[in-house]
Design a protein around this motif. Sequence first.
Motif, PDB file in Angstrom:
ATOM      1  N   ASN A  36     -11.455   2.091   3.080  1.00 44.30           N
ATOM      2  CA  ASN A  36     -10.672   1.806   4.279  1.00 44.30           C
ATOM      3  C   ASN A  36      -9.166   1.905   4.009  1.00 44.30           C
ATOM      4  O   ASN A  36      -8.378   1.135   4.538  1.00 44.30           O
ATOM      5  N   CYS A  63      -2.753   7.239   8.029  1.00 40.01           N
ATOM      6  CA  CYS A  63      -3.485   5.982   8.186  1.00 40.01           C
ATOM      7  C   CYS A  63      -3.331   5.437   9.608  1.00 40.01           C
ATOM      8  O   CYS A  63      -4.312   5.003  10.230  1.00 40.01           O
ATOM      9  N   GLN A  64      -2.122   5.488  10.126  1.00 41.73           N
ATOM     10  CA  GLN A  64      -1.904   5.014  11.490  1.00 41.73           C
ATOM     11  C   GLN A  64      -2.771   5.797  12.469  1.00 41.73           C
ATOM     12  O   GLN A  64      -3.426   5.212  13.341  1.00 41.73           O
ATOM     13  N   GLY A 109      -6.351   4.727  12.174  1.00 40.84           N
ATOM     14  CA  GLY A 109      -6.631   3.307  12.324  1.00 40.84           C
ATOM     15  C   GLY A 109      -6.943   2.601  11.008  1.00 40.84           C
ATOM     16  O   GLY A 109      -7.633   1.571  11.010  1.00 40.84           O
ATOM     17  N   PRO A 147      -5.730   0.462   7.616  1.00 43.43           N
ATOM     18  CA  PRO A 147      -4.675  -0.541   7.467  1.00 43.43           C
ATOM     19  C   PRO A 147      -3.806  -0.415   6.229  1.00 43.43           C
ATOM     20  O   PRO A 147      -2.816  -1.135   6.103  1.00 43.43           O
TER      21      PRO A 147
END
Length: 260
Positions: A5, A91-92, A95, A97
Amino acid sequence: MEINNFLIESALLTHGLASIGGQTMGQMWPASLNNIAWLDQGRIAIGGMAEFLPFRSQWRTLRRVDCQQLGQAQTQGLSGALTASGTMAVCQGLGLPLAVTSGMGCVGDVPGEELCPDLPALAELPVALVATSPKDMLDINATVQWLRDHGVTVLGRDEPCCTGYLFLSARVELDGCLPAGAERPLTPGQLLLNPIPETNRLQDLSLLAQGVAAGKAAKQRGGYFHPAVNGELDRLTKGYSSLIQFRSLIANGELAAKLV
């Protein structure tokens, strides 16, 4: 393939490790870190080292892509390695973190490097960052102060102090630390520094001055400052500077996996 992630920047792996070849990278890189990010003909690519190495083999023709350049590079179908801020922008969009780098950009006096995009990205994007340290060749103290002034919380891994990146080049108090065994998710607006052990760093600060001179000369020729500094330090240390940066990026990725 399921990825972690978070994403790992590819600029250091592409342009910053002059004496570390693909075979060594493949042998040393953990299979669990299958989330290196790069730009391939305008498309965001994410994969492990086996997927990344064919891209890296084209390093002479690849650009460095930061958050300010990413949209245009995608539109134009360009290929390039993603810097820390470029990775944060990806990453933005996805989504995610958290992003991972090794040495991050700074405030400095090199033309075109006065304010690295890594800094406003930390202040503005909803993505946290794990890094080793701001880079020694620029101004670490001014960098930490800029981040603090713009609402970014700067934490140390085990102690609230930054003493440099590849060298013992600074002593800057941070906003706190993340003690061993107390891993917790980072939040947007947080930077976590996971330093190279001081005993493993380069001890001769005169090498830093030589590296910076090489970087400034490259910049005057129209080249990239940071890869030139890394290349000179690699030459002066017979590859050791590249090895500790590579190991540090791995360590940062393994730490990030505990924080998401």
